[in-house]
Write a protein that holds these residues in place. Structure first.
Motif, PDB file in Angstrom:
ATOM      1  N   ILE A  33       0.820  -1.206   0.000  1.00 48.33           N
ATOM      2  CA  ILE A  33       0.000   0.000   0.000  1.00 48.33           C
ATOM      3  C   ILE A  33       0.855   1.258   0.000  1.00 48.33           C
ATOM      4  O   ILE A  33       0.350   2.345  -0.323  1.00 48.33           O
ATOM      5  CB  ILE A  33      -0.995   0.023   1.182  1.00 48.33           C
ATOM      6  CG1 ILE A  33      -0.269   0.180   2.516  1.00 48.33           C
ATOM      7  CG2 ILE A  33      -1.869  -1.224   1.163  1.00 48.33           C
ATOM      8  CD1 ILE A  33      -1.214   0.430   3.679  1.00 48.33           C
ATOM      9  N   GLU A  34       2.117   1.144   0.355  1.00 45.13           N
ATOM     10  CA  GLU A  34       3.001   2.307   0.305  1.00 45.13           C
ATOM     11  C   GLU A  34       3.348   2.691  -1.131  1.00 45.13           C
ATOM     12  O   GLU A  34       3.746   3.827  -1.388  1.00 45.13           O
ATOM     13  CB  GLU A  34       4.291   2.029   1.083  1.00 45.13           C
ATOM     14  CG  GLU A  34       4.095   1.929   2.595  1.00 45.13           C
ATOM     15  CD  GLU A  34       5.393   1.660   3.325  1.00 45.13           C
ATOM     16  OE1 GLU A  34       6.433   1.501   2.640  1.00 45.13           O
ATOM     17  OE2 GLU A  34       5.383   1.626   4.568  1.00 45.13           O
ATOM     18  N   GLU A  35       3.172   1.749  -2.048  1.00 44.21           N
ATOM     19  CA  GLU A  35       3.588   1.989  -3.431  1.00 44.21           C
ATOM     20  C   GLU A  35       2.424   2.004  -4.419  1.00 44.21           C
ATOM     21  O   GLU A  35       2.508   2.650  -5.472  1.00 44.21           O
ATOM     22  CB  GLU A  35       4.581   0.900  -3.868  1.00 44.21           C
ATOM     23  CG  GLU A  35       5.826   0.813  -2.996  1.00 44.21           C
ATOM     24  CD  GLU A  35       6.724  -0.342  -3.399  1.00 44.21           C
ATOM     25  OE1 GLU A  35       6.306  -1.128  -4.279  1.00 44.21           O
ATOM     26  OE2 GLU A  35       7.825  -0.464  -2.839  1.00 44.21           O
ATOM     27  N   ALA A  36       1.335   1.317  -4.105  1.00 42.80           N
ATOM     28  CA  ALA A  36       0.259   1.121  -5.083  1.00 42.80           C
ATOM     29  C   ALA A  36      -0.933   2.010  -4.791  1.00 42.80           C
ATOM     30  O   ALA A  36      -1.169   2.419  -3.643  1.00 42.80           O
ATOM     31  CB  ALA A  36      -0.173  -0.335  -5.092  1.00 42.80           C
ATOM     32  N   GLY A  37      -1.712   2.287  -5.819  1.00 42.06           N
ATOM     33  CA  GLY A  37      -2.954   3.019  -5.660  1.00 42.06           C
ATOM     34  C   GLY A  37      -4.111   2.083  -5.399  1.00 42.06           C
ATOM     35  O   GLY A  37      -4.005   0.862  -5.550  1.00 42.06           O
ATOM     36  N   VAL A  38      -5.230   2.660  -5.018  1.00 46.14           N
ATOM     37  CA  VAL A  38      -6.437   1.885  -4.740  1.00 46.14           C
ATOM     38  C   VAL A  38      -6.988   1.295  -6.031  1.00 46.14           C
ATOM     39  O   VAL A  38      -7.058   1.969  -7.059  1.00 46.14           O
ATOM     40  CB  VAL A  38      -7.499   2.768  -4.065  1.00 46.14           C
ATOM     41  CG1 VAL A  38      -8.843   2.058  -3.993  1.00 46.14           C
ATOM     42  CG2 VAL A  38      -7.034   3.193  -2.675  1.00 46.14           C
ATOM     43  N   ALA A  39      -7.361   0.006  -5.966  1.00 52.00           N
ATOM     44  CA  ALA A  39      -7.973  -0.670  -7.115  1.00 52.00           C
ATOM     45  C   ALA A  39      -8.907  -1.747  -6.568  1.00 52.00           C
ATOM     46  O   ALA A  39      -8.476  -2.623  -5.815  1.00 52.00           O
ATOM     47  CB  ALA A  39      -6.908  -1.278  -8.022  1.00 52.00           C
ATOM     48  N   THR A  40     -10.172  -1.678  -6.937  1.00 52.63           N
ATOM     49  CA  THR A  40     -11.172  -2.592  -6.394  1.00 52.63           C
ATOM     50  C   THR A  40     -11.809  -3.431  -7.493  1.00 52.63           C
ATOM     51  O   THR A  40     -11.832  -3.042  -8.661  1.00 52.63           O
ATOM     52  CB  THR A  40     -12.280  -1.815  -5.665  1.00 52.63           C
ATOM     53  OG1 THR A  40     -13.005  -1.036  -6.620  1.00 52.63           O
ATOM     54  CG2 THR A  40     -11.697  -0.896  -4.607  1.00 52.63           C
ATOM     55  N   ASP A  41     -12.337  -4.589  -7.113  1.00 57.16           N
ATOM     56  CA  ASP A  41     -13.133  -5.399  -8.042  1.00 57.16           C
ATOM     57  C   ASP A  41     -14.556  -4.878  -8.136  1.00 57.16           C
ATOM     58  O   ASP A  41     -15.194  -4.947  -9.196  1.00 57.16           O
ATOM     59  CB  ASP A  41     -13.165  -6.854  -7.583  1.00 57.16           C
ATOM     60  CG  ASP A  41     -11.843  -7.570  -7.781  1.00 57.16           C
ATOM     61  OD1 ASP A  41     -11.003  -7.073  -8.555  1.00 57.16           O
ATOM     62  OD2 ASP A  41     -11.654  -8.644  -7.158  1.00 57.16           O
ATOM     63  N   LEU A  42     -15.086  -4.377  -7.030  1.00 59.81           N
ATOM     64  CA  LEU A  42     -16.444  -3.839  -6.964  1.00 59.81           C
ATOM     65  C   LEU A  42     -16.362  -2.336  -6.706  1.00 59.81           C
ATOM     66  O   LEU A  42     -15.483  -1.885  -5.970  1.00 59.81           O
ATOM     67  CB  LEU A  42     -17.236  -4.518  -5.846  1.00 59.81           C
ATOM     68  CG  LEU A  42     -17.418  -6.040  -5.971  1.00 59.81           C
ATOM     69  CD1 LEU A  42     -18.043  -6.597  -4.697  1.00 59.81           C
ATOM     70  CD2 LEU A  42     -18.277  -6.379  -7.179  1.00 59.81           C
ATOM     71  N   PRO A  43     -17.262  -1.552  -7.288  1.00 57.75           N
ATOM     72  CA  PRO A  43     -17.193  -0.099  -7.085  1.00 57.75           C
ATOM     73  C   PRO A  43     -17.497   0.278  -5.640  1.00 57.75           C
ATOM     74  O   PRO A  43     -18.442  -0.238  -5.035  1.00 57.75           O
ATOM     75  CB  PRO A  43     -18.255   0.443  -8.045  1.00 57.75           C
ATOM     76  CG  PRO A  43     -19.200  -0.701  -8.258  1.00 57.75           C
ATOM     77  CD  PRO A  43     -18.373  -1.934  -8.205  1.00 57.75           C
TER      78      PRO A  43
END
Length: 226
Positions: free
Chosen positions: A72-82
């Motif tokens: 989480i220190e390197e990546a952005g938020v990404a979800t399967d469901l909105p």
């Protein structure tokens, strides 16, 4: 008989809360299976039973916790469901009330951005829980598969409470769904719904002392009588 069953259910619902600090003690494998056997009785649309759980035990939990924090220190938020587009009106008010109770319990003052961030990160430390479960649904079943998983999640929470344990249902973990897919080899045709950190609660920790409120019935029900 009916009154006794109602009272038992009311007791479970009244006493369940979202635990945000766990003891390190692992839950026996047999106890976890008790929870899951009860949850398997959850109803679902056409009896599809779309839920699947990926569950960690130690030392996997600690290894996952460490690697998730690094991610989480390197990546952005990404979800399967909105996720919700925004919180407005009464939904915003309820969310703010809950947040204010949480931050007050851990002495984070309004405007303390560093303290707020520190508490937010606790989600990804799993609140020190010895176990976490990742709940997924079949992508082909769409929104109603996710709804069924919500029912399943509630049954898990009640089963956990009935056995003297505690849990934290965490949509926050679904914020990094691609990482969960890769880490746990979750198939691409499944959507991550939420995580569930669980274990024995630290009842002495102040973060576990507050309880959220519930809206009165007239705020949630419209009667049609004629």
């Amino acid at each position: 008989m009916i009154d006794t069953r109602y009272a038992a259910l009311r007791d479970l619902l009244d006493n369940r809360w979202t635990c945000r600090q766990f003891l390190p003690d692992p839950v026996p494998h047999e106890t976890i299976e008790q929870i899951l056997s009860l949850a398997q009785r959850t109803p679902s649309w056409c009896n599809t039973q779309p839920w699947q759980l990926t569950i960690t035990e130690q030392p996997t939990t600690d290894r996952f916790r460490k690697e998730l924090l690094a991610h989480i220190e390197e990546a952005g938020v990404a979800t399967d469901l909105p996720f919700p587009a925004e919180y407005t009106g009464v939904y915003r008010d309820r969310r703010r009330e809950c947040g204010a109770q949480l931050y007050e319990s851990v002495n984070v003052a309004r405007g303390d951005h560093a303290g707020t961030l520190r508490q937010m990160v606790r989600n990804f430390e799993l609140f020190d829980a010895p176990h976490v479960a990742i709940l997924t649904t079949s992508r082909d079943l769409g929104v109603y598969g996710a709804v069924d998983c919500g029912l399943y999640l509630m049954t898990v929470l009640l089963a956990v409470e009935s056995l003297g344990l505690a849990a934290a249902p965490q949509a926050a973990l679904a914020s990094y769904s691609p990482f969960l897919h890769e880490y746990f080899d979750i198939p691409a045709d499944r959507n991550v719904v939420a995580g569930i950190s669980f274990g024995y609660p630290d009842r002495e920790h102040p973060v576990n002392a507050f309880r959220t409120t519930r809206a009165p019935l007239p705020d949630t029900i419209t009667w049609h009588t004629t």
